[in-house]
Motif scaffolding. Structure first.
Motif, PDB file in Angstrom:
ATOM      1  N   LEU A 113       0.840  -1.207   0.000  1.00 52.21           N
ATOM      2  CA  LEU A 113       0.000   0.000   0.000  1.00 52.21           C
ATOM      3  C   LEU A 113       0.872   1.253   0.000  1.00 52.21           C
ATOM      4  O   LEU A 113       0.548   2.247  -0.666  1.00 52.21           O
ATOM      5  CB  LEU A 113      -0.913  -0.004   1.225  1.00 52.21           C
ATOM      6  N   ALA A 114       1.996   1.201   0.733  1.00 50.70           N
ATOM      7  CA  ALA A 114       2.913   2.343   0.773  1.00 50.70           C
ATOM      8  C   ALA A 114       3.516   2.601  -0.613  1.00 50.70           C
ATOM      9  O   ALA A 114       3.683   3.752  -1.026  1.00 50.70           O
ATOM     10  CB  ALA A 114       4.017   2.109   1.797  1.00 50.70           C
ATOM     11  N   MET A 115       3.855   1.530  -1.330  1.00 51.40           N
ATOM     12  CA  MET A 115       4.387   1.695  -2.690  1.00 51.40           C
ATOM     13  C   MET A 115       3.349   2.351  -3.600  1.00 51.40           C
ATOM     14  O   MET A 115       3.675   3.252  -4.390  1.00 51.40           O
ATOM     15  CB  MET A 115       4.784   0.332  -3.265  1.00 51.40           C
ATOM     16  N   ILE A 116       2.094   1.902  -3.483  1.00 51.45           N
ATOM     17  CA  ILE A 116       1.036   2.493  -4.300  1.00 51.45           C
ATOM     18  C   ILE A 116       0.872   3.974  -3.966  1.00 51.45           C
ATOM     19  O   ILE A 116       0.723   4.817  -4.858  1.00 51.45           O
ATOM     20  CB  ILE A 116      -0.291   1.740  -4.084  1.00 51.45           C
ATOM     21  N   ALA A 117       0.927   4.301  -2.671  1.00 53.33           N
ATOM     22  CA  ALA A 117       0.793   5.696  -2.252  1.00 53.33           C
ATOM     23  C   ALA A 117       1.948   6.546  -2.787  1.00 53.33           C
ATOM     24  O   ALA A 117       1.745   7.673  -3.249  1.00 53.33           O
ATOM     25  CB  ALA A 117       0.727   5.775  -0.727  1.00 53.33           C
ATOM     26  N   CYS A 118       3.174   6.004  -2.742  1.00 60.77           N
ATOM     27  CA  CYS A 118       4.344   6.734  -3.263  1.00 60.77           C
ATOM     28  C   CYS A 118       4.202   6.986  -4.764  1.00 60.77           C
ATOM     29  O   CYS A 118       4.448   8.102  -5.255  1.00 60.77           O
ATOM     30  CB  CYS A 118       5.621   5.965  -2.978  1.00 60.77           C
ATOM     31  N   GLY A 119       3.822   5.946  -5.505  1.00 58.11           N
ATOM     32  CA  GLY A 119       3.642   6.107  -6.938  1.00 58.11           C
ATOM     33  C   GLY A 119       2.544   7.105  -7.264  1.00 58.11           C
ATOM     34  O   GLY A 119       2.686   7.942  -8.168  1.00 58.11           O
ATOM     35  N   ASN A 120       1.466   7.030  -6.494  1.00 59.13           N
ATOM     36  CA  ASN A 120       0.365   7.961  -6.704  1.00 59.13           C
ATOM     37  C   ASN A 120       0.794   9.392  -6.430  1.00 59.13           C
ATOM     38  O   ASN A 120       0.377  10.329  -7.115  1.00 59.13           O
ATOM     39  CB  ASN A 120      -0.809   7.572  -5.784  1.00 59.13           C
ATOM     40  N   GLY A 121       1.645   9.557  -5.421  1.00 60.18           N
ATOM     41  CA  GLY A 121       2.144  10.882  -5.098  1.00 60.18           C
ATOM     42  C   GLY A 121       2.941  11.499  -6.237  1.00 60.18           C
ATOM     43  O   GLY A 121       2.844  12.704  -6.499  1.00 60.18           O
ATOM     44  N   LEU A 122       3.728  10.693  -6.912  1.00 61.16           N
ATOM     45  CA  LEU A 122       4.500  11.197  -8.058  1.00 61.16           C
ATOM     46  C   LEU A 122       3.601  11.487  -9.253  1.00 61.16           C
ATOM     47  O   LEU A 122       3.895  12.373 -10.064  1.00 61.16           O
ATOM     48  CB  LEU A 122       5.557  10.166  -8.457  1.00 61.16           C
ATOM     49  N   PHE A 123       2.504  10.774  -9.348  1.00 62.13           N
ATOM     50  CA  PHE A 123       1.670  10.831 -10.548  1.00 62.13           C
ATOM     51  C   PHE A 123       0.562  11.879 -10.481  1.00 62.13           C
ATOM     52  O   PHE A 123       0.425  12.732 -11.349  1.00 62.13           O
ATOM     53  CB  PHE A 123       1.044   9.454 -10.781  1.00 62.13           C
ATOM     54  N   LYS A 124      -0.240  11.816  -9.436  1.00 62.59           N
ATOM     55  CA  LYS A 124      -1.558  12.442  -9.419  1.00 62.59           C
ATOM     56  C   LYS A 124      -1.539  13.959  -9.615  1.00 62.59           C
ATOM     57  O   LYS A 124      -2.083  14.491 -10.582  1.00 62.59           O
ATOM     58  CB  LYS A 124      -2.266  12.086  -8.112  1.00 62.59           C
TER      59      LYS A 124
END
Length: 519
Positions: A113-124
């Motif tokens: 979940l932390a990886m998804i949150a990190c990726g989302n932070g770079l993307f969104k």
């Protein structure tokens, strides 16, 4: 639809579909998955989900800072998609949770979940910043043709963000169906049927055995027979059912990986259509007089004050709205008939209404503008808070009329008694209708507002601040399940109603000032 908007708007929206697909799978299943997978309480699973959702938006602020500093928005976005895909890949591995392995399996899930949150932070936030940059360039080109053309172009920004919003919700519409369909298929393949109450009872039996309360034991044996299980060996059945039940959900995360990769391909192949901000000027200050620099600093300060004022209202909107992944998900599981429609599928109602209602709302706004009565973005946001309040007013009145107790009390009743008290699907449909209309008055227009007031050198940061406000609202989400389980649920809905009404009043009090700042 795209004729009077910047080139690349459609491609940007399609690039965002994968992220929305993954997000709405998580929004639909996460709290329920954590309960069924690990036997966590509603409150604990709600807390983990709240921290996860908050992290997505907090890290968008970090992602915005990275993109602003490097001026490489496109690479930041691409890496975000790759990291999200890696996180979903970890979640897709079906490992049965047992008392022996939960000590490392639950942390592994949290790491994913932390990886998804990190990726989302770079993307969104950075993709939203790129859309804002498109409209900056669009307006700059229009300004060359005269003031009238510039005024027309500036009026396209709100509509453009609404179009962007409706297209990214196409992925959100499909996502909530995936997990229930795969779970139902996997259960059927093993000659079993779906039941929303069984996972909790199975975990209780595994942990307590025959010493579990007699009422729960009675419910368990009744439901085991109902889904086609073996009542004579409850221990084996409970382990098997939990394994099969959750494996189907794990498979749904594979679909998220595929969608992330599709979004990455769309973004990379379309990247030449998106603006590429130049490097920041290092000697700009020498080109202005002290008086000009003072005026510019004052204007930027006023714009940032306006931004933070709207962010404060956004916190309470998302605290109320994102209960769709918390207390409203539990309400769908516990108080709504789920024989034909799994509780996760109700998450599709929101993106469905986004797609259907956005053209209607855009038409209404357009007609008002043509008649000389345009509604400013701050005023639309205030109306949105009031409409969100209507959703919770309806739920509070309905729950009070039905004399619903707390969820904790309700779920302890026998299955046959609960069946006669459960609400019909129309209750959730009407609730999501009002919440979606509120969302369309606030979320895409909030993005447009941020893109209007953000200084050009801080666009990624300011979009990150908008998402950071969403994070603060999400961090408070765990309060919903807590009230839902401990109080008669009409009180829970009334709390959200009060929050929406106070926010609406504060927003209306600031409207004239905000209109001056953004004019």
């Amino acid at each position: 639809m795209f004729k009077n908007h910047p080139k690349g708007l459609l491609q940007a929206a399609l690039s965002n579909m994968g992220e929305r697909f993954g997000y709405y799978i998580m929004n639909a299943v996460l709290v329920l998955f954590l309960c069924s997978k690990f036997g966590l309480s509603d409150e604990k699973s709600g807390l983990i989900a709240a921290i996860f959702l908050a992290a997505i938006y907090v890290l968008s602020l970090v992602g915005g800072i990275i993109a602003d500093k490097t001026r490489n928005y496109k690479a930041t976005i691409s890496w975000g998609l790759v990291i999200m895909a890696a996180g979903y890949s970890l979640l897709a591995i079906p490992i049965l949770s047992t008392p022996d392995n939960i000590s490392w399996l639950l942390p592994l899930t949290v790491f994913a979940l932390a990886m998804i949150a990190c990726g989302n932070g770079l993307f969104k936030g950075n993709l939203q910043a790129i859309v804002g940059q498109m409209y900056d360039d669009f307006e700059a080109d229009a300004a060359k043709e005269g003031p009238e053309k510039l005024k027309w172009a500036q009026g396209q920004r709100d509509a453009g963000f609404q179009i962007f919003y409706v297209f990214i919700n196409i992925g959100a519409l499909a996502a909530p169906f995936i997990a229930p369909l795969l779970r139902g298929w996997w259960l059927k393949a093993h000659d079993l049927a779906y039941n929303a109450d069984l996972p909790k009872l199975c975990h209780e039996y595994i942990n307590q055995g025959a010493s579990m309360p007699a009422s729960d034991m009675s419910n368990l044996t009744e439901l085991v027979a109902k889904v086609g299980g073996n009542v004579s060996d409850l221990s084996a059945f409970c382990t098997q059912y939990l394994d099969i039940f959750n494996t189907g959900i794990h498979y749904s995360f594979i679909a998220s990986v595929v969608m992330m990769l599709i979004s990455l391909v769309i973004f990379i192949t379309s990247r030449n259509m998106f603006p590429t901000p130049g490097k920041k000027e290092t000697v700009v200050s020498e080109e202005y007089t002290e008086e000009e620099k003072k005026t510019m600093a004052t204007e930027i300060k006023q714009r940032m004050y306006a931004l933070f004022a709207v962010l404060g209202i956004a916190v309470f909107f998302w605290f109320s709205f994102h209960q769709n992944g918390q207390s409203l998900s539990f309400f769908a599981r516990d108080f709504v008939q789920t024989e034909s429609i799994a509780p996760e599928i109700w998450q599709a109602v929101n993106p469905f209404f986004v797609i259907v209602l956005t053209p209607v709302i855009m038409w209404v706004f357009s007609m008002l503008t043509k008649r000389g009565n345009p509604i400013s973005t701050p005023r639309k946001i205030a109306y949105g808070m009031g409409i969100a309040g209507i959703a919770y007013l309806f739920l509070a009145i309905f729950s009070l009329a039905q004399d619903y107790p707390s969820a904790e009390t309700f779920t302890a009743m026998s299955d046959s008694v609960k069946a006669g008290l459960k609400a019909g699907p129309w209750v959730l449909i009407l609730t999501y209708f009002f919440l979606t209309v509120a969302e369309l008055f606030i979320s895409p227009l909030g993005l447009a507002f941020v893109s209007k007031v953000a200084p050009k050198h801080l666009q990624g940061l300011c979009q990150g601040l908008w998402l950071g406000a969403t994070a603060v609202g999400n961090l408070m989400l765990w309060v919903g399940p807590l009230m839902y389980n401990k109080w008669p649920i009409w009180i829970c809905w009334t709390v959200f109603l009060i929050v929406c009404l106070i926010s609406m009043g504060v927003m209306f009090a600031m409207v004239k000032w905000l209109e001056r700042v953004t004019s």
